[in-house]
Design an enzyme around this catalytic site. Structure first.
Site, short mmCIF file in Angstrom:
data_model
loop_
_atom_site.label_atom_id
_atom_site.label_comp_id
_atom_site.label_asym_id
_atom_site.label_seq_id
_atom_site.Cartn_x
_atom_site.Cartn_y
_atom_site.Cartn_z
N CYS A 101 -113.79 -9.84 50.97
CA CYS A 101 -114.70 -9.35 52.00
C CYS A 101 -114.53 -10.21 53.25
O CYS A 101 -114.46 -11.44 53.15
CB CYS A 101 -116.14 -9.43 51.50
N LEU A 102 -114.44 -9.57 54.40
CA LEU A 102 -114.28 -10.31 55.65
C LEU A 102 -115.48 -11.21 55.92
O LEU A 102 -115.37 -12.17 56.67
CB LEU A 102 -114.07 -9.35 56.82
N GLY A 122 -111.85 -2.32 55.27
CA GLY A 122 -113.06 -1.62 55.63
C GLY A 122 -114.00 -2.56 56.35
O GLY A 122 -113.82 -3.79 56.31
N GLN A 169 -121.73 -6.11 59.30
CA GLN A 169 -120.76 -7.21 59.36
C GLN A 169 -120.41 -7.61 60.79
O GLN A 169 -119.87 -8.69 61.01
CB GLN A 169 -119.47 -6.81 58.61
N HIS A 194 -122.85 -2.89 51.75
CA HIS A 194 -123.19 -3.68 52.94
C HIS A 194 -124.41 -3.11 53.66
O HIS A 194 -125.18 -3.85 54.28
CB HIS A 194 -122.01 -3.73 53.91
N HIS A 215 -118.08 -0.74 47.93
CA HIS A 215 -118.15 -2.04 48.59
C HIS A 215 -118.77 -1.91 49.98
O HIS A 215 -119.69 -2.66 50.33
CB HIS A 215 -116.74 -2.64 48.68
N GLU A 216 -118.30 -0.92 50.77
CA GLU A 216 -118.78 -0.79 52.14
C GLU A 216 -120.22 -0.29 52.19
O GLU A 216 -121.03 -0.79 52.98
CB GLU A 216 -117.88 0.16 52.94
NI NI Z 1 -117.19 -6.56 52.69
#
Ligand code: NI
Length: 182
Positions: A95-96, A47, A52, A141, A137-138
């Site tokens: 997480c990226l 995701g 991000q 952000h 999670h998304e």
């Molecule tokens: Ni993340």
């Protein structure tokens, strides 16, 4: 389409509340979503949220192939979440924007989320399990929240290469890292 640069923990864009999108069907939102999907696949993520990629807007993309009800790519604008249970379960997240690390994060197990697709269609889903984890999670952000701040035991914040110490013997090979990076 383009592969976008991913902001990493410490960049202010990850710590602020993202803005509502006025017109979810605007061509620039469509382009943003296409670029986010390409970036997510390039980085082998599950995701990606617009902050991000340095865009402080309430836009998220994710994939939930393990959910037979919604097995494809979801792109959602201005999402909202309603928790349908107090029940919490812990699961490993990555997480990226926090590359190389994993952590055990408590999340609600069942929720409903709503929003709009870039095509202007209403999205209204009740989900559980991994789909519910990805959504939490998304959406976090969009409110400047990274998963380490949701953790209750930082002793489980570990490097990918040390994950094996936390796995049951039958899982020693571990799930691939790209499976849980978001
Ligand atoms: Ni993340």
């Amino acid at each position: 389409m383009a592969i976008l640069k991913v902001a990493r923990m410490g960049h202010p864009v990850l710590a602020r509340r993202a803005e509502e999108v006025e017109d979810p069907t605007a061509p620039e939102i469509r382009r943003l979503v296409d670029d986010m999907v390409e970036t997510m696949f390039d980085a082998r993520g599950r995701g990606l949220a617009a902050p991000q990629v340095h865009v402080p807007l309430r836009v998220v993309v994710f994939i939930t192939p393990e959910d037979p009800d919604y097995p494809g790519i979801t792109a959602i604008v201005n999402p909202q979440i309603d928790f349908l249970t107090q029940e919490v379960a812990e699961g490993w997240e990555g997480c990226l924007s926090v590359p190389g690390l994993r952590g055990l994060v408590p999340r609600r197990t069942r929720l409903r989320y709503t929003g709009v697709s870039p095509e202007g269609a209403a999205i209204d889903r009740t989900v559980e399990g991994f789909h519910a984890v990805v959504v939490q999670h998304e959406f976090d952000h969009l409110d400047g929240m990274l998963y380490p701040r949701r953790m209750t035991d930082l002793s489980t914040l570990v490097f990918d290469s040390e994950m094996r110490w936390f796995m049951e013997p039958q899982d020693a090979s571990g799930e691939s890292e790209e499976e849980t990076a978001r």
